[in-house]
Design an enzyme around this catalytic site. Structure first.
Site, PDB file in Angstrom:
ATOM      1  N   ALA A  70     -35.104 -33.354 -17.676  1.00 57.83           N
ATOM      2  CA  ALA A  70     -34.999 -35.508 -17.396  1.00 57.83           C
ATOM      3  C   ALA A  70     -33.813 -35.379 -18.311  1.00 57.83           C
ATOM      4  O   ALA A  70     -33.452 -36.700 -17.102  1.00 57.83           O
ATOM      5  CB  ALA A  70     -36.299 -35.842 -18.374  1.00 57.83           C
ATOM      6  N   GLN A 202     -41.558 -39.970 -20.850  1.00 57.99           N
ATOM      7  CA  GLN A 202     -42.200 -40.598 -22.275  1.00 57.99           C
ATOM      8  C   GLN A 202     -43.380 -40.619 -21.828  1.00 57.99           C
ATOM      9  O   GLN A 202     -44.326 -40.521 -23.147  1.00 57.99           O
ATOM     10  CB  GLN A 202     -41.758 -40.991 -23.570  1.00 57.99           C
ATOM     11  CG  GLN A 202     -39.896 -40.611 -24.082  1.00 57.99           C
ATOM     12  CD  GLN A 202     -41.047 -39.938 -25.066  1.00 57.99           C
ATOM     13  OE1 GLN A 202     -41.764 -39.819 -25.316  1.00 57.99           O
ATOM     14  NE2 GLN A 202     -39.925 -39.361 -25.262  1.00 57.99           N
ATOM     15  N   ALA A 223     -41.268 -31.332 -18.011  1.00 57.75           N
ATOM     16  CA  ALA A 223     -42.796 -30.521 -18.525  1.00 57.75           C
ATOM     17  C   ALA A 223     -42.910 -30.599 -20.084  1.00 57.75           C
ATOM     18  O   ALA A 223     -44.449 -30.767 -20.447  1.00 57.75           O
ATOM     19  CB  ALA A 223     -42.518 -29.295 -18.014  1.00 57.75           C
ATOM     20  N   HIS A 224     -41.978 -30.671 -20.919  1.00 63.46           N
ATOM     21  CA  HIS A 224     -42.315 -30.075 -22.478  1.00 63.46           C
ATOM     22  C   HIS A 224     -42.238 -31.301 -23.378  1.00 63.46           C
ATOM     23  O   HIS A 224     -43.243 -31.509 -24.111  1.00 63.46           O
ATOM     24  CB  HIS A 224     -40.892 -29.829 -23.024  1.00 63.46           C
ATOM     25  CG  HIS A 224     -39.825 -30.587 -23.111  1.00 63.46           C
ATOM     26  ND1 HIS A 224     -39.749 -31.007 -24.748  1.00 63.46           N
ATOM     27  CD2 HIS A 224     -38.961 -30.867 -22.301  1.00 63.46           C
ATOM     28  CE1 HIS A 224     -38.151 -31.737 -24.480  1.00 63.46           C
ATOM     29  NE2 HIS A 224     -38.294 -31.564 -23.670  1.00 63.46           N
ATOM     30  N   THR A 263     -30.759 -20.931  -7.944  1.00 63.32           N
ATOM     31  CA  THR A 263     -31.876 -19.852  -8.353  1.00 63.32           C
ATOM     32  C   THR A 263     -33.855 -20.735  -8.890  1.00 63.32           C
ATOM     33  O   THR A 263     -33.420 -20.915 -10.058  1.00 63.32           O
ATOM     34  CB  THR A 263     -32.292 -18.500  -8.399  1.00 63.32           C
ATOM     35  OG1 THR A 263     -30.983 -18.115  -7.910  1.00 63.32           O
ATOM     36  CG2 THR A 263     -33.475 -17.672  -8.428  1.00 63.32           C
ATOM     37  N   CYS A 351     -32.387 -36.545 -29.635  1.00 59.01           N
ATOM     38  CA  CYS A 351     -30.941 -35.977 -29.500  1.00 59.01           C
ATOM     39  C   CYS A 351     -30.102 -36.919 -30.222  1.00 59.01           C
ATOM     40  O   CYS A 351     -28.655 -37.265 -29.601  1.00 59.01           O
ATOM     41  CB  CYS A 351     -31.158 -37.469 -27.958  1.00 59.01           C
ATOM     42  SG  CYS A 351     -32.255 -35.918 -26.685  1.00 59.01           S
TER      43      CYS A 351
END
Length: 393
Positions: A70, A202, A223-224, A263, A351
């Site tokens: 994100a 979130q 995704a996490h 890739t 963060c």
């Protein structure tokens, strides 16, 4: 250990891991090669995952661009849209955001505003080194928030001028856990023909998102945060006749419609897609479960700490499963350290490790930063676990 820091990251769902494994073993083709079975299988897997992500927010698959996270999506959208509109269309140079955005929104905005050279403030002997402001040709307004971490619609309206090209307001704050009025914000901006980006990291998979009904042009997510793998995110980029092009953040190959070279990490993309499929399938059940855990846990906290203050005490404006609090008689870092081998909780954003919460300062509670704790549940937490958690706290 009981894990209650799911706003930082969630455990991977076993169904997601099972979906990923073939693409880490036998299905290792590069989807851009296309001319043989391994590559074709990989290409089909990426296309399926793109559809799964799109289905979760009710958009077209071509409106989903895969990124690494994100943070990359936020940077790509803010820098890409602003650069294109200012440099190639001369539309304006004014950006609006809020004071409590994730740093992957705040720091790109500060960079464009000429406030920082790098992502990390330079220090000498523990004190910041003053840096001259660099004129990059942009002006950014950082809106204040109320005690719930929400942007005022009046403040937003009053900050708009004829040079405003983009507004970035998060769907929900990652520390407090409260939702912004995204539909109302979007309608204001739509009436003014101003592009709207929201960091939805979130809330993806935790509340119902329907971009066909919500006036938003761009979204970012990872995704996490919904039981998928780390290292994969996406951007929603609305396709319509009035939306401008966007400067790519990563130049190189033509992957992701030229927006994002590199890739494809097929295994992670497949995992993201599967996580979105599961989230859509189980959305209502998960919301009910998380709200139940939240309600019962708040009772436990109130019983243990009668003087506690809840920052997100209204279910209708909060992320399911997030409980943010001030506990008067604790020092949060010591509290967390004492629990470290038994209970995982947080004193703020992952963060901003080791820093006082700028979010708590922004809501006018700077004297309470050391009293702040965030507990965030996941769908695997069980009601029976709360009794053991009660003993730990």
């Amino acid at each position: 250990m009981f894990y209650l820091d799911n706003s930082a990251t969630t455990p991977i769902d076993p169904e997601v891991l099972d979906a990923m494994m073939p693409y880490l073993k036998e299905e290792f083709g590069n989807p851009s090669s296309r001319h043989y079975t391994l590559a074709v299988n990989a290409e089909k897997a990426v296309a399926k995952a793109r559809q799964q992500v799109a289905d979760l927010i009710n958009c077209r698959p071509e409106e989903i661009i895969f990124t690494s996270c994100a943070s990359e999506s936020n940077n790509m959208i803010i820098k890409g849209v602003s650069d294109y509109l200012k440099m190639y269309q001369n539309k304006g140079n004014h950006i609006i955001t809020s004071s409590i955005e994730h740093k992957s929104v705040l720091n790109p905005c500060k960079f464009l505003n000429g406030e920082i050279y790098t992502n990390k403030d330079k220090k000498r002997m523990g004190k910041p080194i003053p840096q001259p402001k660099v004129n990059r040709g942009y002006n950014v307004t950082f809106l204040p928030v109320n005690e719930k971490g929400q942007v005022s619609l009046d403040d937003l309206s009053n900050s708009i001028n004829d040079q405003t090209i983009l507004t970035s307001i998060m769907w929900a704050n990652n520390e407090i856990g409260n939702l912004n009025k995204i539909n109302e914000i979007g309608n204001i901006l739509k009436d003014k023909n101003i592009l709207f980006h929201s960091d939805a990291t979130q809330v993806l998979g935790k509340i119902n998102i329907d971009v066909s009904k919500t006036p938003v042009d761009f979204l970012s997510f990872s995704a996490h945060k919904l039981y998928g793998p780390k290292g994969i995110g996406a951007a929603f980029i609305k396709k319509n006749k009035t939306l401008p092009e966007m400067t790519a953040l990563l130049h190189g190959g033509s992957q992701e419609n030229g927006y994002r070279a590199g890739t494809h990490a097929v295994h992670n993309i497949v995992g993201f897609g599967k996580a979105c499929e599961i989230a859509k399938r189980d959305l209502n059940k998960n919301i009910e479960h998380l709200n139940m855990l939240t309600t019962e846990f708040k009772k436990i906290l109130l019983d243990k700490y009668p003087d506690i203050t809840f920052l997100n005490d209204l279910k209708e404006i909060s992320i399911p499963g997030v409980v943010s609090v001030f506990i008067p008689d604790i020092i949060n870092e010591m509290y967390i350290s004492n629990l470290s081998n038994k209970l995982a909780v947080s004193a703020g954003s992952a963060c901003s490790l080791g820093e006082p919460s700028f979010v708590i300062n922004a809501i006018g509670k700077s004297n309470m930063t050391s009293k702040f704790l965030r507990f965030s549940f996941n769908k695997f937490n069980a009601l029976k676990d709360l009794e053991k958690i009660k003993e730990l706290i």
